[in-house]
Design a protein around this motif. Structure first.
Motif, PDB file in Angstrom:
ATOM      1  N   ASP A  86       0.841  -1.192   0.000  1.00 62.39           N
ATOM      2  CA  ASP A  86       0.000   0.000   0.000  1.00 62.39           C
ATOM      3  C   ASP A  86       0.881   1.249   0.000  1.00 62.39           C
ATOM      4  O   ASP A  86       1.860   1.329   0.737  1.00 62.39           O
ATOM      5  CB  ASP A  86      -0.893  -0.019   1.244  1.00 62.39           C
ATOM      6  CG  ASP A  86      -2.004   1.014   1.156  1.00 62.39           C
ATOM      7  OD1 ASP A  86      -1.958   1.860   0.241  1.00 62.39           O
ATOM      8  OD2 ASP A  86      -2.911   0.971   2.005  1.00 62.39           O
ATOM      9  N   LEU A  87       0.519   2.207  -0.814  1.00 68.23           N
ATOM     10  CA  LEU A  87       1.295   3.436  -0.906  1.00 68.23           C
ATOM     11  C   LEU A  87       1.037   4.390   0.262  1.00 68.23           C
ATOM     12  O   LEU A  87       1.717   5.415   0.385  1.00 68.23           O
ATOM     13  CB  LEU A  87       0.957   4.165  -2.212  1.00 68.23           C
ATOM     14  CG  LEU A  87       1.613   3.638  -3.493  1.00 68.23           C
ATOM     15  CD1 LEU A  87       1.013   4.330  -4.707  1.00 68.23           C
ATOM     16  CD2 LEU A  87       3.110   3.847  -3.456  1.00 68.23           C
ATOM     17  N   SER A  88       0.064   4.058   1.112  1.00 68.52           N
ATOM     18  CA  SER A  88      -0.321   5.001   2.162  1.00 68.52           C
ATOM     19  C   SER A  88       0.817   5.291   3.135  1.00 68.52           C
ATOM     20  O   SER A  88       0.972   6.424   3.604  1.00 68.52           O
ATOM     21  CB  SER A  88      -1.535   4.469   2.934  1.00 68.52           C
ATOM     22  OG  SER A  88      -1.233   3.205   3.508  1.00 68.52           O
ATOM     23  N   LEU A  89       1.648   4.269   3.454  1.00 71.89           N
ATOM     24  CA  LEU A  89       2.752   4.495   4.383  1.00 71.89           C
ATOM     25  C   LEU A  89       3.795   5.434   3.784  1.00 71.89           C
ATOM     26  O   LEU A  89       4.336   6.310   4.472  1.00 71.89           O
ATOM     27  CB  LEU A  89       3.402   3.166   4.760  1.00 71.89           C
ATOM     28  CG  LEU A  89       2.546   2.221   5.613  1.00 71.89           C
ATOM     29  CD1 LEU A  89       3.276   0.909   5.837  1.00 71.89           C
ATOM     30  CD2 LEU A  89       2.196   2.872   6.941  1.00 71.89           C
ATOM     31  N   GLU A  90       4.092   5.273   2.520  1.00 75.64           N
ATOM     32  CA  GLU A  90       5.041   6.160   1.861  1.00 75.64           C
ATOM     33  C   GLU A  90       4.471   7.568   1.728  1.00 75.64           C
ATOM     34  O   GLU A  90       5.194   8.565   1.875  1.00 75.64           O
ATOM     35  CB  GLU A  90       5.411   5.585   0.485  1.00 75.64           C
ATOM     36  CG  GLU A  90       6.218   4.305   0.583  1.00 75.64           C
ATOM     37  CD  GLU A  90       6.249   3.526  -0.718  1.00 75.64           C
ATOM     38  OE1 GLU A  90       7.348   3.269  -1.219  1.00 75.64           O
ATOM     39  OE2 GLU A  90       5.167   3.181  -1.225  1.00 75.64           O
ATOM     40  N   THR A  91       3.173   7.655   1.475  1.00 77.66           N
ATOM     41  CA  THR A  91       2.524   8.966   1.409  1.00 77.66           C
ATOM     42  C   THR A  91       2.547   9.650   2.771  1.00 77.66           C
ATOM     43  O   THR A  91       2.821  10.854   2.873  1.00 77.66           O
ATOM     44  CB  THR A  91       1.071   8.805   0.932  1.00 77.66           C
ATOM     45  OG1 THR A  91       1.057   8.132  -0.330  1.00 77.66           O
ATOM     46  CG2 THR A  91       0.403  10.159   0.785  1.00 77.66           C
ATOM     47  N   ALA A  92       2.285   8.876   3.830  1.00 74.21           N
ATOM     48  CA  ALA A  92       2.331   9.436   5.183  1.00 74.21           C
ATOM     49  C   ALA A  92       3.741   9.918   5.529  1.00 74.21           C
ATOM     50  O   ALA A  92       3.919  10.957   6.181  1.00 74.21           O
ATOM     51  CB  ALA A  92       1.869   8.383   6.192  1.00 74.21           C
TER      52      ALA A  92
ATOM     53  N   TYR B 209       7.220  15.199   6.122  1.00 78.01           N
ATOM     54  CA  TYR B 209       8.395  15.945   5.660  1.00 78.01           C
ATOM     55  C   TYR B 209       9.661  15.084   5.564  1.00 78.01           C
ATOM     56  O   TYR B 209      10.775  15.602   5.634  1.00 78.01           O
ATOM     57  CB  TYR B 209       8.665  17.158   6.562  1.00 78.01           C
ATOM     58  CG  TYR B 209       7.490  18.095   6.666  1.00 78.01           C
ATOM     59  CD1 TYR B 209       7.175  18.955   5.607  1.00 78.01           C
ATOM     60  CD2 TYR B 209       6.684  18.099   7.791  1.00 78.01           C
ATOM     61  CE1 TYR B 209       6.077  19.798   5.691  1.00 78.01           C
ATOM     62  CE2 TYR B 209       5.578  18.938   7.883  1.00 78.01           C
ATOM     63  CZ  TYR B 209       5.282  19.787   6.822  1.00 78.01           C
ATOM     64  OH  TYR B 209       4.189  20.614   6.894  1.00 78.01           O
ATOM     65  N   ALA B 210       9.484  13.797   5.395  1.00 79.57           N
ATOM     66  CA  ALA B 210      10.650  12.952   5.143  1.00 79.57           C
ATOM     67  C   ALA B 210      11.108  13.142   3.701  1.00 79.57           C
ATOM     68  O   ALA B 210      10.293  13.330   2.790  1.00 79.57           O
ATOM     69  CB  ALA B 210      10.302  11.488   5.380  1.00 79.57           C
ATOM     70  N   THR B 211      12.408  13.099   3.491  1.00 75.57           N
ATOM     71  CA  THR B 211      12.923  13.188   2.122  1.00 75.57           C
ATOM     72  C   THR B 211      12.663  11.865   1.400  1.00 75.57           C
ATOM     73  O   THR B 211      12.297  10.853   2.014  1.00 75.57           O
ATOM     74  CB  THR B 211      14.434  13.466   2.141  1.00 75.57           C
ATOM     75  OG1 THR B 211      15.113  12.355   2.756  1.00 75.57           O
ATOM     76  CG2 THR B 211      14.746  14.741   2.912  1.00 75.57           C
ATOM     77  N   ARG B 212      12.866  11.859   0.096  1.00 72.74           N
ATOM     78  CA  ARG B 212      12.658  10.624  -0.675  1.00 72.74           C
ATOM     79  C   ARG B 212      13.607   9.525  -0.201  1.00 72.74           C
ATOM     80  O   ARG B 212      13.222   8.353  -0.130  1.00 72.74           O
ATOM     81  CB  ARG B 212      12.870  10.900  -2.164  1.00 72.74           C
ATOM     82  CG  ARG B 212      11.810  11.809  -2.768  1.00 72.74           C
ATOM     83  CD  ARG B 212      12.020  11.985  -4.260  1.00 72.74           C
ATOM     84  NE  ARG B 212      10.997  12.828  -4.846  1.00 72.74           N
ATOM     85  CZ  ARG B 212      10.918  13.142  -6.144  1.00 72.74           C
ATOM     86  NH1 ARG B 212      11.861  12.655  -6.979  1.00 72.74           N
ATOM     87  NH2 ARG B 212       9.966  13.906  -6.598  1.00 72.74           N
ATOM     88  N   TRP B 213      14.841   9.904   0.106  1.00 77.23           N
ATOM     89  CA  TRP B 213      15.807   8.915   0.578  1.00 77.23           C
ATOM     90  C   TRP B 213      15.387   8.367   1.940  1.00 77.23           C
ATOM     91  O   TRP B 213      15.487   7.170   2.183  1.00 77.23           O
ATOM     92  CB  TRP B 213      17.191   9.530   0.652  1.00 77.23           C
ATOM     93  CG  TRP B 213      18.187   8.674   1.381  1.00 77.23           C
ATOM     94  CD1 TRP B 213      18.789   8.930   2.570  1.00 77.23           C
ATOM     95  CD2 TRP B 213      18.664   7.379   0.969  1.00 77.23           C
ATOM     96  NE1 TRP B 213      19.625   7.899   2.925  1.00 77.23           N
ATOM     97  CE2 TRP B 213      19.573   6.926   1.958  1.00 77.23           C
ATOM     98  CE3 TRP B 213      18.429   6.570  -0.143  1.00 77.23           C
ATOM     99  CZ2 TRP B 213      20.230   5.716   1.875  1.00 77.23           C
ATOM    100  CZ3 TRP B 213      19.091   5.357  -0.229  1.00 77.23           C
ATOM    101  CH2 TRP B 213      19.974   4.931   0.771  1.00 77.23           C
ATOM    102  N   GLN B 214      14.922   9.223   2.835  1.00 73.01           N
ATOM    103  CA  GLN B 214      14.469   8.768   4.150  1.00 73.01           C
ATOM    104  C   GLN B 214      13.264   7.846   4.016  1.00 73.01           C
ATOM    105  O   GLN B 214      13.163   6.835   4.721  1.00 73.01           O
ATOM    106  CB  GLN B 214      14.139   9.972   5.032  1.00 73.01           C
ATOM    107  CG  GLN B 214      15.355  10.754   5.495  1.00 73.01           C
ATOM    108  CD  GLN B 214      14.980  12.028   6.220  1.00 73.01           C
ATOM    109  OE1 GLN B 214      13.967  12.666   5.909  1.00 73.01           O
ATOM    110  NE2 GLN B 214      15.792  12.415   7.205  1.00 73.01           N
ATOM    111  N   THR B 215      12.357   8.207   3.127  1.00 75.49           N
ATOM    112  CA  THR B 215      11.186   7.354   2.899  1.00 75.49           C
ATOM    113  C   THR B 215      11.598   5.986   2.376  1.00 75.49           C
ATOM    114  O   THR B 215      11.104   4.949   2.831  1.00 75.49           O
ATOM    115  CB  THR B 215      10.220   8.030   1.906  1.00 75.49           C
ATOM    116  OG1 THR B 215       9.777   9.274   2.443  1.00 75.49           O
ATOM    117  CG2 THR B 215       9.015   7.139   1.631  1.00 75.49           C
TER     118      THR B 215
END
Length: 267
Positions: free
Chosen positions: A166-172, A177-183
Motif C-alpha cells: 500500500d502506498l499510504s505508508l510512503e505517502t504518510a 516531511y521525510a525526504t525521498r531517501w528517508q522514505t
C-alpha cells in the motif's frame, strides 16, 4: 441440486497422468541421490552403502577450486542483479502507468523469453570485444554475464512485493516531511526486503546452476562447478559427480524452500 462445476482432477486418467509425470521428473533425481552413496565404482550397479564419494570429492582440489569460483560468481552476480532489479521494480511500480510500460516489462524480462543460447552468443561477442581492447581476462566477465541473465529472476519477486504494498505508508512519510531517501530507507526498503531476499536467492541459484552462458563467456582455467562436472562426464561417469550433484541439489532445495517461505502470502 448436485454440483456440476467442472473439476479437472475428476477427469478419467488424470491421477494416472499426474503420477506418471511426477515419476518421470523425480525418479532420475532420486536415483542420482541413491547412487551417490554407492560403495562401488560403477554408477549403474549398486554395491552397498558408503559415504566414500563425498570425502573423495572434497579432497579433489579441482572440485574445491570450481566450487569456490562458482560461489564467488553466484554471490556477486546475485547482489548486482538484485540491486538493479530493485531499482527497476521501483521505477516500474512507483510511478504512473504510461504508454510503453508493457514494452519496459518486456525488455526487463527478455532473458526469460529468449533462448539462453542466443543470450550466451550475444554476451560472447560483446565481452570478446572488450577482452581484445583491454586485455583483461578475469572473472568480471562471468560475473557481469550472470548478473545480466539473473536480473529478471530477481525482478519478478521484488515487483510482486512492491505491487502488493500500500502506498499510504510512503505517502504518510512524505506528509511528515521525510525526504525521498528517508522514505525509501525507513519505509519502502524494510517492506520490500522479503521480496529482495527472495530475488537474491533465486538469482543466486540460477547463477550457480548456469552452464550455457558460462561455457561461452569463461576464459581458460575458469571452470565453475557445473562446467567442471560436464567435462568430467564427457570423459567418464564417476560416482564422485553424483555426490557433487547431490550436494548442489540439497543447496538448491534449501534456497528454494526459503524463497517459498519468504514469498508466500501470510494470512
Amino acid at each position: 441440486m448436485a454440483d456440476r462445476s467442472f473439476d479437472i482432477a475428476r477427469l478419467p486418467g488424470f491421477a494416472t497422468i499426474a503420477v506418471t509425470i511426477f515419476v518421470l521428473l523425480y525418479l532420475p533425481i532420486a536415483m542420482l541421490v541413491i547412487f551417490s552413496f554407492n560403495a562401488g565404482d560403477n554408477v549403474a550397479i549398486w554395491e552397498g552403502f558408503s559415504l566414500r564419494w563425498y570425502p573423495e570429492a572434497w579432497a579433489n582440489e579441482a572440485v574445491k577450486q570450481a566450487t569456490w569460483r562458482s560461489l564467488q560468481i553466484a554471490t556477486c552476480a546475485a547482489i548486482i542483479a538484485t540491486t538493479v532489479a530493485t531499482m527497476a521494480a521501483l521505477g516500474t511500480t512507483r510511478r504512473r502507468q504510461t504508454r510503453g510500460q508493457s514494452f519496459v516489462y518486456l525488455m526487463i524480462n527478455q532473458p526469460l523469453m529468449v533462448p539462453e543460447i542466443v543470450t550466451a552468443v550475444a554476451l560472447l561477442i560483446f565481452f570478446s570485444s572488450i577482452k581484445v581492447a583491454t586485455g583483461y581476462q578475469g572473472l568480471g566477465y562471468l560475473i557481469l554475464a550472470h548478473a545480466a541473465f539473473c536480473i529478471p529472476f530477481a525482478y519478478l519477486p521484488i515487483r510482486a512485493r512492491l505491487e502488493g504494498m500500500d502506498l499510504s505508508l510512503e505517502t504518510a512519510s512524505a506528509d511528515l516531511y521525510a525526504t525521498r531517501w528517508q522514505t525509501f530507507r525507513h519505509v519502502t526498503l524494510p517492506l520490500v526486503m522479503p521480496g529482495a531476499i527472495a530475488g537474491l536467492m533465486l538469482a543466486f541459484v540460477t547463477s550457480l546452476d548456469d552452464v550455457v552462458i558460462t561455457l561461452f563467456v569463461k576464459s581458460a582455467g575458469q571452470d565453475t562447478l557445473p562446467t567442471y562436472m560436464l567435462a568430467q562426464i564427457r570423459r567418464s561417469v564417476s560416482a564422485e559427480v553424483n555426490a557433487i550433484s547431490t550436494l548442489l541439489l540439497l543447496l538448491t532445495v534449501v534456497l528454494l524452500t526459503a524463497f517459498f517461505l519468504l514469498t508466500r502470502k501470510r494470512t
